[in-house]
Motif scaffolding. Structure first.
Motif, PDB file in Angstrom:
ATOM      1  N   THR A  59       0.837  -1.217   0.000  1.00  8.10           N
ATOM      2  CA  THR A  59       0.000   0.000   0.000  1.00  8.10           C
ATOM      3  C   THR A  59       0.866   1.260   0.000  1.00  8.10           C
ATOM      4  O   THR A  59       2.031   1.236   0.440  1.00  8.10           O
ATOM      5  CB  THR A  59      -0.917   0.081   1.244  1.00  8.10           C
ATOM      6  OG1 THR A  59      -0.100   0.317   2.410  1.00  8.10           O
ATOM      7  CG2 THR A  59      -1.733  -1.180   1.446  1.00  8.10           C
ATOM      8  N   THR A  61       0.293   3.862   1.843  1.00  6.72           N
ATOM      9  CA  THR A  61       0.487   4.287   3.232  1.00  6.72           C
ATOM     10  C   THR A  61       1.726   3.610   3.817  1.00  6.72           C
ATOM     11  O   THR A  61       2.551   4.255   4.482  1.00  6.72           O
ATOM     12  CB  THR A  61      -0.771   3.958   4.068  1.00  6.72           C
ATOM     13  OG1 THR A  61      -1.881   4.678   3.513  1.00  6.72           O
ATOM     14  CG2 THR A  61      -0.599   4.320   5.521  1.00  6.72           C
ATOM     15  N   ASN A  64       4.875   5.235   2.219  1.00 10.11           N
ATOM     16  CA  ASN A  64       5.178   6.553   2.785  1.00 10.11           C
ATOM     17  C   ASN A  64       5.719   6.438   4.209  1.00 10.11           C
ATOM     18  O   ASN A  64       6.721   7.068   4.573  1.00 10.11           O
ATOM     19  CB  ASN A  64       3.909   7.417   2.830  1.00 10.11           C
ATOM     20  CG  ASN A  64       3.496   7.912   1.455  1.00 10.11           C
ATOM     21  OD1 ASN A  64       4.291   7.897   0.515  1.00 10.11           O
ATOM     22  ND2 ASN A  64       2.254   8.349   1.328  1.00 10.11           N
ATOM     23  N   HIS A  85      -1.423  13.748   1.990  1.00 14.47           N
ATOM     24  CA  HIS A  85      -2.043  12.451   2.296  1.00 14.47           C
ATOM     25  C   HIS A  85      -1.528  11.912   3.623  1.00 14.47           C
ATOM     26  O   HIS A  85      -2.293  11.384   4.422  1.00 14.47           O
ATOM     27  CB  HIS A  85      -1.726  11.465   1.155  1.00 14.47           C
ATOM     28  CG  HIS A  85      -2.583  10.247   1.148  1.00 14.47           C
ATOM     29  ND1 HIS A  85      -2.235   9.084   1.794  1.00 14.47           N
ATOM     30  CD2 HIS A  85      -3.792   9.995   0.585  1.00 14.47           C
ATOM     31  CE1 HIS A  85      -3.179   8.170   1.601  1.00 14.47           C
ATOM     32  NE2 HIS A  85      -4.143   8.696   0.877  1.00 14.47           N
ATOM     33  N   THR A 141       4.403  15.852  -2.367  1.00 17.03           N
ATOM     34  CA  THR A 141       3.577  14.922  -3.144  1.00 17.03           C
ATOM     35  C   THR A 141       3.400  15.481  -4.550  1.00 17.03           C
ATOM     36  O   THR A 141       3.119  16.668  -4.706  1.00 17.03           O
ATOM     37  CB  THR A 141       2.152  14.794  -2.539  1.00 17.03           C
ATOM     38  OG1 THR A 141       2.248  14.572  -1.143  1.00 17.03           O
ATOM     39  CG2 THR A 141       1.373  13.667  -3.177  1.00 17.03           C
ATOM     40  N   ASP A 172       6.037  11.620  -2.206  1.00 21.88           N
ATOM     41  CA  ASP A 172       4.921  10.681  -2.301  1.00 21.88           C
ATOM     42  C   ASP A 172       4.490  10.654  -3.761  1.00 21.88           C
ATOM     43  O   ASP A 172       3.870  11.593  -4.268  1.00 21.88           O
ATOM     44  CB  ASP A 172       3.778  11.161  -1.391  1.00 21.88           C
ATOM     45  CG  ASP A 172       2.533  10.277  -1.487  1.00 21.88           C
ATOM     46  OD1 ASP A 172       2.463   9.420  -2.400  1.00 21.88           O
ATOM     47  OD2 ASP A 172       1.622  10.459  -0.657  1.00 21.88           O
ATOM     48  N   ALA A 174       2.334   8.511  -5.287  1.00 18.17           N
ATOM     49  CA  ALA A 174       1.196   7.608  -5.513  1.00 18.17           C
ATOM     50  C   ALA A 174       0.737   7.727  -6.970  1.00 18.17           C
ATOM     51  O   ALA A 174       0.290   6.754  -7.566  1.00 18.17           O
ATOM     52  CB  ALA A 174       0.049   7.945  -4.563  1.00 18.17           C
ATOM     53  N   ARG A 175       0.870   8.941  -7.524  1.00 22.50           N
ATOM     54  CA  ARG A 175       0.549   9.175  -8.944  1.00 22.50           C
ATOM     55  C   ARG A 175       1.792   9.676  -9.688  1.00 22.50           C
ATOM     56  O   ARG A 175       1.716  10.569 -10.531  1.00 22.50           O
ATOM     57  CB  ARG A 175      -0.617  10.167  -9.054  1.00 22.50           C
ATOM     58  CG  ARG A 175      -1.893   9.648  -8.440  1.00 22.50           C
ATOM     59  CD  ARG A 175      -3.093  10.562  -8.627  1.00 22.50           C
ATOM     60  NE  ARG A 175      -4.281   9.954  -8.048  1.00 22.50           N
ATOM     61  CZ  ARG A 175      -4.635  10.047  -6.761  1.00 22.50           C
ATOM     62  NH1 ARG A 175      -3.906  10.768  -5.915  1.00 22.50           N
ATOM     63  NH2 ARG A 175      -5.723   9.437  -6.307  1.00 22.50           N
ATOM     64  N   LYS A 205      -2.636   2.487  -8.256  1.00 26.69           N
ATOM     65  CA  LYS A 205      -3.662   3.344  -8.860  1.00 26.69           C
ATOM     66  C   LYS A 205      -3.588   3.333 -10.379  1.00 26.69           C
ATOM     67  O   LYS A 205      -4.569   3.572 -11.056  1.00 26.69           O
ATOM     68  CB  LYS A 205      -3.487   4.786  -8.371  1.00 26.69           C
ATOM     69  CG  LYS A 205      -3.845   4.984  -6.917  1.00 26.69           C
ATOM     70  CD  LYS A 205      -3.688   6.446  -6.545  1.00 26.69           C
ATOM     71  CE  LYS A 205      -3.676   6.642  -5.053  1.00 26.69           C
ATOM     72  NZ  LYS A 205      -4.870   6.154  -4.379  1.00 26.69           N
TER      73      LYS A 205
HETATM   74  C1  LIG Z   1      -1.376  11.215  -2.482  1.00 27.37           C
HETATM   75  C2  LIG Z   1      -1.572   9.798  -2.032  1.00 27.37           C
HETATM   76  N1  LIG Z   1      -0.582   9.180  -1.379  1.00 27.37           N
HETATM   77  C3  LIG Z   1      -0.681   7.898  -0.997  1.00 27.37           C
HETATM   78  C4  LIG Z   1      -1.815   7.165  -1.269  1.00 27.37           C
HETATM   79  C5  LIG Z   1      -1.798   5.706  -0.899  1.00 27.37           C
HETATM   80  O1  LIG Z   1      -2.811   5.235  -0.190  1.00 27.37           O
HETATM   81  P1  LIG Z   1      -3.127   3.694   0.101  1.00 27.37           P
HETATM   82  O2  LIG Z   1      -2.490   3.378   1.406  1.00 27.37           O
HETATM   83  O3  LIG Z   1      -4.592   3.654   0.125  1.00 27.37           O
HETATM   84  O4  LIG Z   1      -2.535   2.841  -0.990  1.00 27.37           O
HETATM   85  C6  LIG Z   1      -2.897   7.783  -1.919  1.00 27.37           C
HETATM   86  C7  LIG Z   1      -4.173   7.057  -2.143  1.00 27.37           C
HETATM   87  O5  LIG Z   1      -5.237   7.590  -2.121  1.00 27.37           O
HETATM   88  C8  LIG Z   1      -2.770   9.126  -2.322  1.00 27.37           C
HETATM   89  O6  LIG Z   1      -3.756   9.754  -2.958  1.00 27.37           O
END
Ligand SMILES: Cc1ncc(COP(=O)(O)O)c(C=O)c1O
Length: 351
Positions: A59, A61, A64, A85, A141, A172, A174-175, A205
């Motif tokens: 994940t 989270t 990070n 996030h 991020t 971060d 994530a994207r 994602k």
């Molecule tokens: C900016 C950002 N960081 C990290 C995450 C990772 O989250 P997850 O622990 O749900 O994979 C997300 C998911 O929504 C996000 O939008």
């Protein structure tokens, strides 16, 4: 009309095929398998970082928090934006994993952090005073939580401020793929070439089943992260299934291709909505997320017509039908153009 997030679509067929192919016979556990070796090598090559350490988790989270825990001390402040996030959406997991480091928000309600805000915030943490927070890593991020993409100059300038204070930078991502696609740069140009020390490289994602990579461009902290990952219960025994996803995801530019598709769908969506009555963009979207307001009554009619997205600020069940409520629309790699067009047409019919 699923536009709530980029984690509600399917995984890429190439990723599923790679999982099926990996699902043969026996392999050594806990990352000692050939898939992990190949996936790590592929990420090092992609990032032009032959020394980097790669650590897979399930994940964002976990990525990070394990990265930040390794990069900071419990008495330090991790500087981030108020909407980060890690601050808003991880249920205090950063505080938990770091053993008490504090998240230090910089700036107002804005989305991107500015150089002046960062410098002032870091300078405002008195050092060498035993009573207060000590300076810790800077956490950025991109794509940001509000759909913006830092330019390379902006990111580089923020890294410079962090370095001037002797601090490390975590990104971060994530994207991350959507940001690279938007900037049309290389992964190296957006990270270690600017001074980013550690990256959470998102993959779920953008078309994986469930895998993210922590990448440390300087591997000196790799062992500590390995220990933290195990201790946190995030070391997969059947690790080959994480690695097989990453291997397929980065092969032949699939990751970037998927992100380009997602970004293009968001551009199509925003072009179709731009002149919709009552529609106001919060900011020009730069990747695959759109933040905009519509009147409450229009939202209600859109939901009744089968649209699925999140109201980001405000209550749908309020009285005033004209009150603007902020929504978030996200396109994933898989959403068909016909779905985008159906959403636009529906919105036009109900506005
Ligand atoms: C900016 C950002 N960081 C990290 C995450 C990772 O989250 P997850 O622990 O749900 O994979 C997300 C998911 O929504 C996000 O939008």
């Amino acid at each position: 009309m699923y536009l709530a997030s980029d984690n509600i679509g399917p995984a890429l067929p190439e990723v599923m095929e790679a999982l099926t192919a990996a699902n043969q016979g026996h392999a050594k556990p806990y990352g000692n398998d050939p898939w992990t070796e190949r996936a790590s090598a592929a990420l090092r090559a992609l990032f032009e970082a032959p020394e980097a350490s790669v650590h897979l988790v399930a994940t964002g989270t976990a990525a990070n928090c394990l990265a930040l825990a390794t990069m900071s001390q419990p008495w330090q402040a991790i500087t981030c934006t108020p909407l980060a996030h890690i601050r808003e959406d991880e249920c205090h997991a950063p505080e938990f994993f770091t053993g008490g480091a504090r998240l230090n928000p910089v700036g107002q309600a804005g989305d991107k952090m500015t150089v002046l805000e960062l410098d002032a915030a870091l300078s405002g943490l008195p050092q060498g005073v035993v009573h207060g927070s000590q300076r810790g890593p800077v956490a950025l991020t991109s794509v940001t939580e509000r759909g913006q993409v830092y330019t390379l100059d902006e990111l580089g300038a923020l890294c410079d401020v962090a370095k001037a204070h002797g601090l490390k930078v975590h990104l971060d991502g994530a994207r991350f793929a959507n940001a690279v696609a938007a900037l049309d740069c290389s992964p190296a140009q957006m990270t270690h070439e600017l001074g980013v020390d550690a990256l959470s490289f998102g993959a779920t994602k953008n078309g994986c089943l469930g895998v993210e990579a922590v990448i440390f461009f300087d591997p000196s902290d790799a062992w500590e992260l390995e220990l933290r990952r195990k201790r946190a219960g995030h070391l997969f025994s059947k690790h080959r299934y994480l690695a097989a996803q990453i291997e397929a995801y980065v092969k032949d530019g699939l990751w970037l291709d998927a992100a380009r598709r997602a970004n293009a769908k968001a551009a199509r969506l925003v072009a179709g909505l731009r002149d919709l009555p009552g529609f106001t963009l919060a900011a020009d979207p730069q990747a695959n997320m759109i933040f905009a307001t519509l009147p409450r009554a229009t939202h209600k009619r859109l939901f009744d017509a089968g649209a699925y997205y999140y109201i980001w600020e405000g209550e749908l069940e309020g009285k005033d039908p004209d009150e603007p409520l902020l929504m978030r629309l996200v396109c994933d790699w898989s959403i068909p153009e016909a779905e985008i067009d159906r959403f636009i047409e529906t919105a036009r019919n109900v506005a």
